[in-house]
Design a protein around this motif. Structure first.
Motif, PDB file in Angstrom:
ATOM      1  N   GLU A  30       0.833  -1.203   0.000  1.00  0.00           N
ATOM      2  CA  GLU A  30       0.000   0.000   0.000  1.00  0.00           C
ATOM      3  C   GLU A  30       0.873   1.260   0.000  1.00  0.00           C
ATOM      4  N   THR A  31       1.900   1.256   0.824  1.00  0.00           N
ATOM      5  CA  THR A  31       2.794   2.406   0.893  1.00  0.00           C
ATOM      6  C   THR A  31       3.604   2.538  -0.394  1.00  0.00           C
ATOM      7  N   ALA A  32       4.065   1.431  -0.937  1.00  0.00           N
ATOM      8  CA  ALA A  32       4.819   1.464  -2.198  1.00  0.00           C
ATOM      9  C   ALA A  32       3.956   2.043  -3.325  1.00  0.00           C
ATOM     10  N   GLU A  33       2.694   1.660  -3.357  1.00  0.00           N
ATOM     11  CA  GLU A  33       1.790   2.184  -4.380  1.00  0.00           C
ATOM     12  C   GLU A  33       1.572   3.682  -4.200  1.00  0.00           C
ATOM     13  N   ALA A  34       1.455   4.122  -2.965  1.00  0.00           N
ATOM     14  CA  ALA A  34       1.298   5.557  -2.702  1.00  0.00           C
ATOM     15  C   ALA A  34       2.532   6.317  -3.171  1.00  0.00           C
ATOM     16  N   PHE A  35       3.709   5.784  -2.895  1.00  0.00           N
ATOM     17  CA  PHE A  35       4.940   6.437  -3.337  1.00  0.00           C
ATOM     18  C   PHE A  35       5.013   6.466  -4.858  1.00  0.00           C
ATOM     19  N   ALA A  36       4.554   5.407  -5.507  1.00  0.00           N
ATOM     20  CA  ALA A  36       4.528   5.393  -6.971  1.00  0.00           C
ATOM     21  C   ALA A  36       3.618   6.504  -7.489  1.00  0.00           C
ATOM     22  N   ASP A  37       2.478   6.681  -6.843  1.00  0.00           N
ATOM     23  CA  ASP A  37       1.567   7.756  -7.234  1.00  0.00           C
ATOM     24  C   ASP A  37       2.227   9.119  -7.066  1.00  0.00           C
ATOM     25  N   TYR A  38       2.962   9.312  -5.978  1.00  0.00           N
ATOM     26  CA  TYR A  38       3.629  10.594  -5.738  1.00  0.00           C
ATOM     27  C   TYR A  38       4.677  10.873  -6.805  1.00  0.00           C
ATOM     28  N   THR A  39       5.400   9.848  -7.218  1.00  0.00           N
ATOM     29  CA  THR A  39       6.469  10.074  -8.191  1.00  0.00           C
ATOM     30  C   THR A  39       5.918  10.364  -9.584  1.00  0.00           C
ATOM     31  N   MET A  40       4.716   9.917  -9.869  1.00  0.00           N
ATOM     32  CA  MET A  40       4.118  10.139 -11.184  1.00  0.00           C
ATOM     33  C   MET A  40       3.219  11.369 -11.225  1.00  0.00           C
ATOM     34  N   ASP A  42       2.091  15.453 -10.231  1.00  0.00           N
ATOM     35  CA  ASP A  42       2.651  16.793 -10.062  1.00  0.00           C
ATOM     36  C   ASP A  42       2.495  17.276  -8.625  1.00  0.00           C
ATOM     37  N   THR A  43       1.694  16.591  -7.841  1.00  0.00           N
ATOM     38  CA  THR A  43       1.433  16.977  -6.464  1.00  0.00           C
ATOM     39  C   THR A  43       2.330  16.182  -5.525  1.00  0.00           C
ATOM     40  N   ALA A  44       3.072  16.891  -4.707  1.00  0.00           N
ATOM     41  CA  ALA A  44       3.967  16.252  -3.740  1.00  0.00           C
ATOM     42  C   ALA A  44       3.230  16.014  -2.432  1.00  0.00           C
ATOM     43  N   PRO A  45       3.571  14.956  -1.724  1.00  0.00           N
ATOM     44  CA  PRO A  45       2.955  14.727  -0.419  1.00  0.00           C
ATOM     45  C   PRO A  45       3.430  15.770   0.580  1.00  0.00           C
ATOM     46  N   ASP A  46       2.572  16.111   1.537  1.00  0.00           N
ATOM     47  CA  ASP A  46       2.971  17.069   2.556  1.00  0.00           C
ATOM     48  C   ASP A  46       3.459  16.326   3.801  1.00  0.00           C
TER      49      ASP A  46
END
Length: 89
Positions: A30-40, A42-46
């Protein structure tokens, strides 16, 4: 930015492959998928989002062992390093 989260994601992918526990594996994926979403995206996690993800990974690290723990710990360190580079809201 994306390089650090990509590295953390790569470590988590490796950790998921070696995880023995289904719950641990699910949390890692789940966390790996979230990180993949962040890298693809334009919005960075806060900070708050990263804190939540880091908390999950710290709990996983306590439950894991061997290569899984090593890779999760590496992902935690990389994510913490990235977190220090972003502005707090």
């Amino acid at each position: 930015m994306t390089e650090q989260l990509q590295q953390a994601r790569d470590d988590l992918e490796e950790a998921a492959k070696s995880a023995d526990d289904d719950d641990v594996r699910d949390d890692i994926r789940e966390t790996a998928e979230a990180f993949a979403d962040y890298t693809m995206s334009d919005t960075a996690p806060d900070h708050a989002i990263l804190d939540e993800r880091l908390n999950t990974l710290r709990q996983v690290s306590q439950q894991a062992d061997g290569n899984t723990k090593d890779k999760v710990d590496s992902a935690i360190e990389t994510t913490e390093d990235y977190r220090e580079t972003i502005d707090q809201a």
